[in-house]
Write a protein that holds these residues in place. Structure first.
Motif, PDB file in Angstrom:
ATOM      1  N   ILE A 251      -9.417   7.387   2.787  1.00  0.00           N
ATOM      2  CA  ILE A 251      -8.494   8.350   3.409  1.00  0.00           C
ATOM      3  C   ILE A 251      -8.297   8.002   4.885  1.00  0.00           C
ATOM      4  O   ILE A 251      -7.176   8.015   5.395  1.00  0.00           O
ATOM      5  N   GLY A 252      -9.385   7.658   5.581  1.00  0.00           N
ATOM      6  CA  GLY A 252      -9.284   7.303   6.991  1.00  0.00           C
ATOM      7  C   GLY A 252      -8.450   6.060   7.236  1.00  0.00           C
ATOM      8  O   GLY A 252      -7.698   5.977   8.207  1.00  0.00           O
ATOM      9  N   LEU A 253      -8.570   5.075   6.362  1.00  0.00           N
ATOM     10  CA  LEU A 253      -7.835   3.819   6.516  1.00  0.00           C
ATOM     11  C   LEU A 253      -6.387   3.906   6.032  1.00  0.00           C
ATOM     12  O   LEU A 253      -5.545   3.102   6.436  1.00  0.00           O
ATOM     13  N   SER A 254      -6.105   4.842   5.164  1.00  0.00           N
ATOM     14  CA  SER A 254      -4.856   4.855   4.403  1.00  0.00           C
ATOM     15  C   SER A 254      -3.594   4.656   5.235  1.00  0.00           C
ATOM     16  O   SER A 254      -2.725   3.875   4.865  1.00  0.00           O
ATOM     17  N   CYS A 255      -3.483   5.331   6.352  1.00  0.00           N
ATOM     18  CA  CYS A 255      -2.241   5.219   7.135  1.00  0.00           C
ATOM     19  C   CYS A 255      -2.141   3.904   7.908  1.00  0.00           C
ATOM     20  O   CYS A 255      -1.109   3.621   8.509  1.00  0.00           O
ATOM     21  N   LEU A 256      -3.190   3.086   7.877  1.00  0.00           N
ATOM     22  CA  LEU A 256      -3.204   1.832   8.624  1.00  0.00           C
ATOM     23  C   LEU A 256      -3.086   0.591   7.751  1.00  0.00           C
ATOM     24  O   LEU A 256      -2.996  -0.520   8.248  1.00  0.00           O
ATOM     25  N   VAL A 257      -3.105   0.784   6.431  1.00  0.00           N
ATOM     26  CA  VAL A 257      -3.107  -0.337   5.493  1.00  0.00           C
ATOM     27  C   VAL A 257      -1.679  -0.752   5.171  1.00  0.00           C
ATOM     28  O   VAL A 257      -0.811   0.076   4.916  1.00  0.00           O
ATOM     29  N   GLU A 258      -1.452  -2.060   5.180  1.00  0.00           N
ATOM     30  CA  GLU A 258      -0.154  -2.615   4.806  1.00  0.00           C
ATOM     31  C   GLU A 258      -0.136  -3.018   3.331  1.00  0.00           C
ATOM     32  O   GLU A 258       0.826  -2.781   2.623  1.00  0.00           O
TER      33      GLU A 258
ATOM     34  N   TRP B 108       0.836  -1.197   0.000  1.00  0.00           N
ATOM     35  CA  TRP B 108       0.000   0.000   0.000  1.00  0.00           C
ATOM     36  C   TRP B 108       0.868   1.243   0.000  1.00  0.00           C
ATOM     37  O   TRP B 108       1.893   1.296   0.675  1.00  0.00           O
ATOM     38  N   ILE B 109       0.456   2.224  -0.746  1.00  0.00           N
ATOM     39  CA  ILE B 109       1.104   3.533  -0.748  1.00  0.00           C
ATOM     40  C   ILE B 109       0.116   4.504  -0.134  1.00  0.00           C
ATOM     41  O   ILE B 109      -1.029   4.606  -0.593  1.00  0.00           O
ATOM     42  N   HIS B 110       0.527   5.194   0.928  1.00  0.00           N
ATOM     43  CA  HIS B 110      -0.354   6.111   1.652  1.00  0.00           C
ATOM     44  C   HIS B 110      -0.975   7.131   0.696  1.00  0.00           C
ATOM     45  O   HIS B 110      -0.279   7.726  -0.125  1.00  0.00           O
ATOM     46  N   LEU B 111      -2.279   7.298   0.808  1.00  0.00           N
ATOM     47  CA  LEU B 111      -3.016   8.257  -0.018  1.00  0.00           C
ATOM     48  C   LEU B 111      -3.390   9.455   0.846  1.00  0.00           C
ATOM     49  O   LEU B 111      -4.084   9.302   1.849  1.00  0.00           O
ATOM     50  N   ASP B 112      -2.937  10.645   0.448  1.00  0.00           N
ATOM     51  CA  ASP B 112      -3.119  11.838   1.271  1.00  0.00           C
ATOM     52  C   ASP B 112      -4.284  12.721   0.861  1.00  0.00           C
ATOM     53  O   ASP B 112      -4.795  13.468   1.673  1.00  0.00           O
ATOM     54  N   THR B 113      -4.673  12.670  -0.405  1.00  0.00           N
ATOM     55  CA  THR B 113      -5.659  13.629  -0.896  1.00  0.00           C
ATOM     56  C   THR B 113      -6.835  12.923  -1.564  1.00  0.00           C
ATOM     57  O   THR B 113      -6.750  11.746  -1.920  1.00  0.00           O
ATOM     58  N   VAL B 114      -7.908  13.678  -1.751  1.00  0.00           N
ATOM     59  CA  VAL B 114      -9.069  13.160  -2.467  1.00  0.00           C
ATOM     60  C   VAL B 114      -8.658  12.723  -3.871  1.00  0.00           C
ATOM     61  O   VAL B 114      -9.090  11.668  -4.353  1.00  0.00           O
TER      62      VAL B 114
END
Length: 143
Positions: free
Chosen positions: A116-123, A23-29
């Protein structure tokens, strides 16, 4: 158990059809919209019209999986027991009520906020087919 030299799987076991993608962190809409477009394209290219229960599995870095299917009017989630800890984040990100079960139905307009909410928690993510989205298991159109 002996391995099959052609696919690396133990004898008698099929090679997994889909493999996890980091996963690559997604920061924006815009980042999430691009991911959704890529995900939909991948589904259209890899899932046959007769297949059901398809979507994406989010493997969480801290444990557990969330299976997601997006339909024309809803986002269907199956949150496995090891990932139940994520329920408060789903509520916060989407404004939905916790159904108290593993199966969530969210309005389709909540998909971007959810990702967006999940993004920083996904491996990692993995395409899935044949997943039983609880009692919602039915043939679904490409979302």
């Amino acid at each position: 158990m002996k391995s099959d030299p052609l696919n690396g799987a133990p004898d008698g076991e099929a090679k997994p059809r889909f493999r996890p993608r980091p996963w690559i962190h997604l920061d924006t809409v815009q980042d999430v919209e691009l991911w959704i477009d890529e995900h939909n394209r991948s589904l259209q290219e890899n899932i046959g019209p007769q297949e059901t229960g398809y979507g994406v599995c989010f493997t969480l870095a801290e444990g557990g999986n969330i299976y997601l299917h997006s339909a024309a009017d809803a986002v269907l989630l199956d949150v496995d027991q090891d990932a139940r800890w994520i329920a408060p984040l789903i509520v916060a990100a989407t404004g939905a009520e916790d159904p108290g079960t593993d199966y969530w139905t969210l309005p389709d307009d909540k998909l971007i906020q959810l990702v967006i909410g999940l993004s920083c928690l996904v491996e990692s993510t993995t395409l899935v087919v044949g997943h039983r989205f609880g009692s919602l298991h039915r043939k679904m159109g490409y979302g």
